[in-house]
Scaffold this motif. Structure first.
Motif, short mmCIF file in Angstrom:
data_model
loop_
_atom_site.label_atom_id
_atom_site.label_comp_id
_atom_site.label_asym_id
_atom_site.label_seq_id
_atom_site.Cartn_x
_atom_site.Cartn_y
_atom_site.Cartn_z
N ASP A 36 7.55 13.72 3.24
CA ASP A 36 6.45 12.76 3.07
C ASP A 36 5.95 12.78 1.62
OD1 ASP A 36 6.82 12.35 5.72
OD2 ASP A 36 4.86 13.07 6.36
N GLN B 293 12.45 7.27 4.58
CA GLN B 293 12.26 5.89 4.12
C GLN B 293 12.93 5.67 2.77
OE1 GLN B 293 7.80 5.44 4.76
NE2 GLN B 293 8.54 3.46 5.43
N ILE C 98 12.75 3.86 -0.81
CA ILE C 98 11.77 3.29 -1.73
C ILE C 98 12.36 2.07 -2.43
CG2 ILE C 98 10.35 3.76 -3.77
CD1 ILE C 98 10.46 6.74 -2.92
N THR D 67 1.35 4.13 -2.69
CA THR D 67 1.71 4.00 -1.28
C THR D 67 2.31 5.30 -0.74
OG1 THR D 67 2.26 1.69 -1.70
CG2 THR D 67 3.04 2.62 0.37
N TYR E 292 4.85 7.32 1.69
CA TYR E 292 6.14 7.09 2.33
C TYR E 292 6.46 8.27 3.25
CZ TYR E 292 7.27 3.29 -0.93
OH TYR E 292 7.27 2.12 -1.65
#
Length: 236
Positions: free
Chosen positions: A108, A45, A47, A39, A41
């Motif tokens: 990112d 964010q 995790i 995924t 991110y």
């Protein structure tokens, strides 16, 4: 919030060969490849959250992550910086405890999640992976002991210089081979060193005036590496 999954083949993942999965049996890699979920991110964010229970482990394919713990005063302490190829969440998974820290994205990133049942099953039958995990846990303990000792005995100036060298060793330089490849705020750097943001700002300014580093926003350029090592009071 929905994400599109990164498509990553474990067998051809370059980061695999810098991780504990380097010498894992091909059958195990095939099993991981079938069941893992990858995924993307975005910066900022989370995790996984401190206090939550682990459902598996995370392997970083790309990006930069920080493991942070909140103190009683709500102040964030950065325990560890994560780079591509690193695993996250394995200590809580192996001990059966809750996460002792949160994993927060610094830029990112792409993260692969391996379910608990799959990972534990492979760990039980793959002696090579078991040994690699033991080495990883031993290395974590050594680093924790060193960090505690330095926090108790080293002046803040030395710890800050050492932190800059640590970040450089973790993420390397940009193309100019001088600028550390991580955009880090003064507050984040203070949280890594274990001091006040104001103190970090003052000491960075001193190092800049001494010609050791150059500052441009969140970027830090090392001008005099030998002098920075000397300030950190460590051997090259």
């Amino acid at each position: 919030m929905s994400f599109q999954h990164d498509s990553i083949d474990c067998a051809n993942c370059k980061k695999r060969f810098t991780s504990v999965f380097c010498n894992v049996e091909n059958d195990s890699i095939d099993s991981i490849n079938e069941e893992k979920v990858c995924t993307p991110y975005k910066k900022g964010q989370v995790i996984f959250h401190e206090g939550s229970r682990p459902l598996g482990i995370f392997c970083v394919n790309r990006g930069k992550i920080k493991l942070v713990k909140l103190g009683e005063d709500g102040k964030e302490q950065i325990l560890r910086l994560i780079k591509p190829g690193d695993l996250m969440g394995y200590r809580a998974l192996l001990s059966g405890d809750r996460y002792s820290a949160s994993a927060v994205v610094m830029e990112d990133s792409g993260i692969c999640f391996i379910p608990k049942e799959l990972f534990m099953g492979i760990l039980q039958k793959d002696g090579i992976l078991s040994m690699e995990m033991m080495k990883l846990l031993s290395d974590d303990l050594r680093k924790a002991e060193t960090s505690i000792t330095h926090l108790a005995q080293k002046p803040v100036r030395e710890r800050l210089a050492e932190a800059l060298l640590f970040i450089k060793e973790t993420y390397g330089f940009e193309e100019d081979q001088k600028t550390i490849d991580l955009k880090i705020t003064r507050e984040e750097l203070a949280n890594l060193v274990g001091t006040a943001t104001e103190t970090t700002i003052r000491l960075l300014s001193e190092m800049k005036s001494e010609g050791v580093i150059q500052l441009e926003g969140k970027k830090i350029t090392i001008i005099n590496l030998a002098k920075l090592i000397k300030i950190a009071n460590i051997e090259d």
